[in-house]
Scaffold this active site. Sequence first.
Site, mmCIF file in Angstrom:
data_model
loop_
_atom_site.group_PDB
_atom_site.id
_atom_site.type_symbol
_atom_site.label_atom_id
_atom_site.label_comp_id
_atom_site.label_asym_id
_atom_site.label_seq_id
_atom_site.Cartn_x
_atom_site.Cartn_y
_atom_site.Cartn_z
ATOM 1 N N LEU A 114 0.895 -1.151 0.000
ATOM 2 C CA LEU A 114 0.000 0.000 0.000
ATOM 3 C C LEU A 114 0.929 1.194 0.000
ATOM 4 O O LEU A 114 1.798 1.300 0.865
ATOM 5 C CB LEU A 114 -0.898 -0.022 1.244
ATOM 6 C CG LEU A 114 -2.149 0.869 1.269
ATOM 7 C CD1 LEU A 114 -3.051 0.570 0.078
ATOM 8 C CD2 LEU A 114 -2.905 0.666 2.568
ATOM 9 N N ASP A 115 0.793 2.076 -0.987
ATOM 10 C CA ASP A 115 1.726 3.189 -1.146
ATOM 11 C C ASP A 115 1.957 3.940 0.157
ATOM 12 O O ASP A 115 1.059 4.037 0.997
ATOM 13 C CB ASP A 115 1.205 4.187 -2.195
ATOM 14 C CG ASP A 115 1.110 3.585 -3.580
ATOM 15 O OD1 ASP A 115 1.811 2.602 -3.832
ATOM 16 O OD2 ASP A 115 0.331 4.105 -4.391
ATOM 17 N N LYS A 116 3.151 4.501 0.278
ATOM 18 C CA LYS A 116 3.483 5.301 1.460
ATOM 19 C C LYS A 116 2.482 6.429 1.662
ATOM 20 O O LYS A 116 2.134 6.769 2.796
ATOM 21 C CB LYS A 116 4.891 5.869 1.318
ATOM 22 C CG LYS A 116 5.377 6.668 2.511
ATOM 23 C CD LYS A 116 6.806 7.146 2.302
ATOM 24 C CE LYS A 116 7.298 7.931 3.510
ATOM 25 N NZ LYS A 116 8.700 8.400 3.324
ATOM 26 N N SER A 118 -0.638 6.342 0.837
ATOM 27 C CA SER A 118 -1.984 5.804 0.990
ATOM 28 C C SER A 118 -2.162 5.220 2.387
ATOM 29 O O SER A 118 -1.195 4.989 3.103
ATOM 30 C CB SER A 118 -2.250 4.726 -0.070
ATOM 31 O OG SER A 118 -2.082 5.263 -1.378
#
Length: 247
Positions: A114-116, A118
Amino acid sequence: MTDTSPPTPTRLNKHIAETGFCSRREADRLIGERRVTVNGHPAGAGAVVGPEDVVLVDGQPLRARTVSKSSGRRHVYIALNKPVGITCTTEASVKGNIVDFVGHEQRIFPIGRLDKDSEGLILMTSNGDIVNQILRAENRHEKEYLVEVNKPVTEEFLRAMAKGVRIHDQMTLPCRTGRIAKFGFRIVLTQGLNRQIRLMAAAFGYRVNQLRRVRIDNVKLGPLKPGRWRNLTDAELRGLLPDLTQW
């Protein structure tokens, strides 16, 4: 000979983390804000506790983590509400890596990413055998996101997103979309390309301001607060991995 030596005291932040209430880092923050008491007194940094001590957070007792003996479960499976700023890597050299953030006593790692930038639901486990089962696109595990963008969401935009968008030199798989606010929409994917939703939206001139994952298949984020984690239930595991025979 029976060992009659007293139990070794545990650092307070570790004690809180081991109940599944939050990560050690989050526990340190709560202690620093004087929201944690031990035997009725505000706890200080570096405090240690024993089995007879009463630990409260915001005046409420901690509930000990339980593991079903009947299930014979050996591995760890948890759901974390990842805050923005935490990186989904096991590399200890990366500041803010997800493993250190959780501070689990067992060696665990994230399933996917999960993107930084996000936030939201991410699963973590000590069982490396299940990772590919969950990540393979052909298994069509659904992942649901709530997205806020920088301009009004239109039906044309949602239809185009749902049909598929060319990113990373490939077309994304068809997905489900729905408008939830003037600047917000819901999207359900069955694949997990790098920064997929952000790149899909950018292809139509939209910038993602906030992105939160709220569901992975039958596992829902629910009321879990940012930075907190919980163990998956047996029912969640059976729904997520029906062919899993050894937990």
